[in-house]
Scaffold this active site. Sequence first.
Site, PDB file in Angstrom:
ATOM      1  N   HIS A 148     -73.379 -59.601 116.605  1.00  0.00           N
ATOM      2  CA  HIS A 148     -74.789 -59.952 116.781  1.00  0.00           C
ATOM      3  C   HIS A 148     -75.111 -61.308 116.147  1.00  0.00           C
ATOM      4  O   HIS A 148     -74.542 -61.693 115.118  1.00  0.00           O
ATOM      5  CB  HIS A 148     -75.680 -58.881 116.143  1.00  0.00           C
ATOM      6  N   LYS A 186     -41.277 -44.526 112.930  1.00  0.00           N
ATOM      7  CA  LYS A 186     -41.343 -45.688 112.051  1.00  0.00           C
ATOM      8  C   LYS A 186     -42.418 -46.636 112.556  1.00  0.00           C
ATOM      9  O   LYS A 186     -42.500 -46.910 113.762  1.00  0.00           O
ATOM     10  CB  LYS A 186     -39.998 -46.422 112.052  1.00  0.00           C
ATOM     11  N   THR A 214     -35.955 -42.174 109.838  1.00  0.00           N
ATOM     12  CA  THR A 214     -36.859 -43.250 110.254  1.00  0.00           C
ATOM     13  C   THR A 214     -36.220 -44.617 110.022  1.00  0.00           C
ATOM     14  O   THR A 214     -36.538 -45.585 110.724  1.00  0.00           O
ATOM     15  CB  THR A 214     -38.210 -43.171 109.526  1.00  0.00           C
TER      16      THR A 214
END
Length: 279
Positions: free
Chosen positions: A244, A10, A55
């Site tokens: 950057h 899960k 689950t």
Amino acid sequence: MTLVMNRYGKGRVRVMRLTRDTPRHEPRELTVEAIIEGDFGRAYTAADNSTSVSTDTTKNLINVVAHDNLDLPTELFCKAVTERFFRDYPQVEKCTVTAKETKWTRLVIDGKEHPHSFTLDSNGKPFAVVIATRAGLKTVSGIEGFTILKTTDSGWANFYQDPLTTILPATDRMASTSLVASWDWTRAPADYPAANTKILDAMVEVFATTYSNSMQDSLYRMGTAALEAVPEIATVSLAAPNKHYLPMNLAVFDRPFDGTLFLPTDEPHGQIECTVGRG
């Protein structure tokens, strides 16, 4: 045909653990994933779910362990989840629990820390991973998305050049990254949160106070400093996607570049990675 590998569990189980047995409350918010391996192959190959743990049961297990362990640091909370799996389900042979923390910073009102009010700390998400079998376990801690910036004391020069090289050498540039760092524990420290803070502080100090010949140079020295700061860790892995800042060219408007205006961008970005260990 052969079932080569199977695992399931899960993910994104969200829990807020709130310690409130004193006037000073302590929130600990986690997003947890628990993945189990073991005697579950027959669900794939024989339509037999008799050994499979739902689950949804995994979600409930995480919530119950959270309720019973409000004050555990993240690493030990993950360990407690694995122990509950091994205690209750003999068919589980391996359990990997990952927990990512949502950080809350206590508000300061009139110079005093407020006992129960907080603001979201959005710079970096601490995490812990416990990979456990019935024979032993491995614990990893770290942080992802920890963004740091220095406006000077950074360069990129004396690099390999060929006909495809267009970037110019620089000895004074801005440097920034959204750092992902993790460290492996050889043994538990006396205090996980304090040790994790010490590791991060050691790396940040190197980044902030020393000249960087490259992000590679900084990462290696940051990892070295972390290992020196906390003897209970064996390796430090760092990944640094560059953020950057490109010089803004306004020459057409009669404003030559004077090192004060930049274009922030992170696409495409350099991806610098290394692992530093002892020995």
